[in-house]
Motif scaffolding. Structure first.
Motif: not given
Lengths: 520, 87
Positions: A204-206, A209, B49-51
């Motif tokens: 999910l992170n990638i 992003d 993170s990107s969350i």
């Protein structure tokens, strides 16, 4: 024209027409027509309820909203979902225990039949017709893009099939069409999401992003955006979504299709699970489309916008990850979704006309089931024709406010009446009737005076009522007036109505005396 | 005996329903109020993170809503149904 989509859609139509034929043979009385004889299981009903909620508008609309502004899509999906525990904890069981065919059965249980039936039927029909128009116009536009059919042809196809399902197959056909479509849609949405996440090793992170890097709003897509601008709107929208679900007639009628309150409970738990899972998928689909669709010129027009409009994000994504076959499948499922949802709406409207208005107001002494059944069938055809007509009239109108208005009426008129009739001893006919009318008029007036109609439709420069969502004001108005008028009501009738509360309450929680799936 | 069971049933229902209703309304309206008053907090990222907190809270709510329905169905079947059968 996409051959795969057309042939898959034909298969679906043939299957559903066969089901309608099979259902028509089983329909002998009112029970089977309105409630499928009360023989639907909790699991089946859970699928059917989730099918009602997974409309083309929420599948394509929410994934489109996520595609355009990210997080805002999540605000809507959670609002739609949070109505379910409310339905489960306070509405579902008493509704099943007190009612038979419509929620007006519950509201008028100890109150005077005529005024309460008229008010409830009016609330139901207003909600149903607004929802129907929104679905029909959406359907016409969508099918125009997907299948290259002229708008009015698409509206006719949807209208005629829906009339066939409901008139001949009643609740049995309507439920099974909804169940099959729910399974197909869950399968299709799962497939797209898995294919998308596969490209990112399910990380999910990638995934997020990458989406942030490609989107023109960049970081802002993971935070609240333009959907809600001020606290009053936020709370008002929250209330409408939370309590609107508990006042939607096409949802409430599904609780009469199960045997008892145990199955009613199970239905909601299954439905909540399916709908929650589905909204997680729409979120992934929306973000997937940011990555795979917005970056591919094949899906964009000269201005860099999505071909069709933002609501096509999920459809384009299906093509991007699964080629023509998945595109065809998802298009066919989107069409099927529209059919299933409009059928449920039409049946809810038809039963309000035949059961509430005809058999309790126009001919209050009508004991002839056949007659009521025929009125219901005529009402289905009538509603179908109206839906086609309004769908064509509203083709080029701005109808964005309609589902919002339907939810506002459900939350501000239907819900307070149902809730107070179930739990508040002092409620009287006068209170419910006049308070309900005041609430209904307030809701409609506030929506007309709000920016979504006053500015967007009537083109006035500024709105008289500044907020887009009226529920905070209209819901409180209804509750206040219903309560005040009831408290002031000192008539002998009111006394009698209060005296009946204890018996009603006993039945609502014990389920003693209900008619369940009999006559089979 | 009958009245005792009936009173027990009503009390039990209240004990099950009120806390669950409270959890749902509080968690949902805290989400709505965060959106209204502290959108910046929701946009912060969790660790590196990107969350964002917003997305994490949203997904948590979906999970919580489902969990509440499961808990209610479980408790009702376990505790309420035997009494309903008796009366």
């Amino acid at each position: 024209m996409n051959i795969i989509a057309v042939s898959m859609f034909f298969c679906f139509v043939l299957l559903t027409l066969y089901i309608t034929y099979w259902a028509a043979k089983q329909i002998r009385n009112r029970d089977s027509f309105y409630t499928a004889g009360g023989n639907i299981t909790g699991f089946q009903n859970g699928l059917a309820i989730s099918g009602d909620f997974m409309s083309a508008a929420s599948f394509l609309g929410i994934s489109g909203l996520v595609f355009a502004s990210g997080f805002d899509g999540l605000i809507y999906s959670i609002g739609f979902l949070v109505g379910w525990p409310i339905v489960l904890l306070i509405i579902a069981e008493p509704l099943r225990n007190l009612g038979k065919y419509t929620f007006a059965d519950v509201a008028s249980y100890r109150l005077k039949q005529k005024p309460i039936r008229i008010l409830s039927a009016f609330g139901s029909l207003a909600t149903v017709v607004l929802y129907l128009i929104a679905q029909m116009v959406g359907a016409g536009k969508l099918i125009q893009i997907l299948f290259n059919l002229p708008y009015h042809v698409a509206v006719y196809i949807v209208g005629v099939l829906m009339i066939l399902y409901v008139t001949f197959g009643g609740m049995i056909a309507t439920t099974w069409v909804q169940i099959i479509k729910a399974i197909l849609l869950l399968f299709g949405a799962t497939l797209i999401s898995v294919l998308v996440m596969w490209k990112y090793n399910f990380n999910l992170n990638i995934f997020f992003d990458t989406a942030i890097n490609y989107h023109r709003l960049s970081e802002q897509i993971t935070a609240p955006g333009a959907l809600i601008k001020d606290p009053v709107s936020a709370i008002s929208l929250g209330l409408a979504l939370m309590f609107g679900t508990a006042g939607l007639p096409h949802i409430l009628m599904r609780f009469f299709t199960v045997k008892d309150s145990i199955q009613a409970r199970r239905s909601v738990a299954f439905a909540t699970g399916f709908i929650g899972y589905f909204y997680i998928l729409t979120f992934i689909i929306g973000f997937g489309a940011i990555i795979l669709v917005s970056t591919n010129p094949v899906y964009l027009n000269a201005d860099g916008d999505l071909l069709g409009n933002n609501n096509m994000a999920a459809i384009h994504l299906a093509h991007a990850v699964g080629g023509d076959i998945l595109l065809g499948f998802i298009s066919a499922v989107a069409f099927a979704t529209i059919l299933a949802v409009v059928s449920g709406l039409t049946l809810a409207g038809a039963s309000a006309i035949s059961h509430d208005i005809f058999s309790n107001v126009i001919q209050p002494n009508n004991k002839d089931e056949k007659k009521e059944l025929n009125v219901s069938r005529i009402a289905s055809v009538f509603l179908g024709v109206i839906a086609i007509g309004l769908g064509i009239i509203f083709e080029n109108q701005n109808i964005a406010f309609m589902v919002g208005l339907a939810f506002a009426i459900a939350a501000s008129t239907n819900f307070p009446i149902i809730f107070l009739s179930m739990y508040w001893k002092k409620l009287t006919t006068h209170g419910a009737f006049y308070g309900g009318i005041i609430g209904l008029v307030t809701t409609i007036a506030l929506v007309i005076l709000s920016p979504v109609v006053w500015v967007d439709v009537f083109q006035f420069p500024t709105a008289i009522f500044p907020y887009k969502y009226p529920a905070l004001f209209s819901m409180s108005t209804t509750f206040i007036f219903v309560i005040l008028i009831s408290l002031a009501d000192k008539s002998p009738q009111a006394k009698k109505e209060r005296a009946k509360f204890n018996d009603q309450f006993y039945r609502s929680i014990s389920g003693k005396g209900i008619e369940q799936g009999k006559g089979h | 005996m009958f009245m005792k069971d009936y009173e027990k049933l009503i009390n039990l229902k209240k004990i099950i329903i009120y806390p669950l209703l409270f959890i749902i309304i509080c968690s949902y309206f805290s989400f709505i109020l965060l959106i209204a008053y502290y959108p910046n907090w929701l946009s912060q990222k969790i660790f590196d993170s990107s969350i964002s907190y917003g997305i994490a809270y949203g997904f948590f709510l979906i999970f919580l809503i489902f969990l509440v329905t499961l808990v209610y169905v479980y408790l009702s079947n376990k505790l309420i149904e035997p009494i309903v059968k008796r009366i």
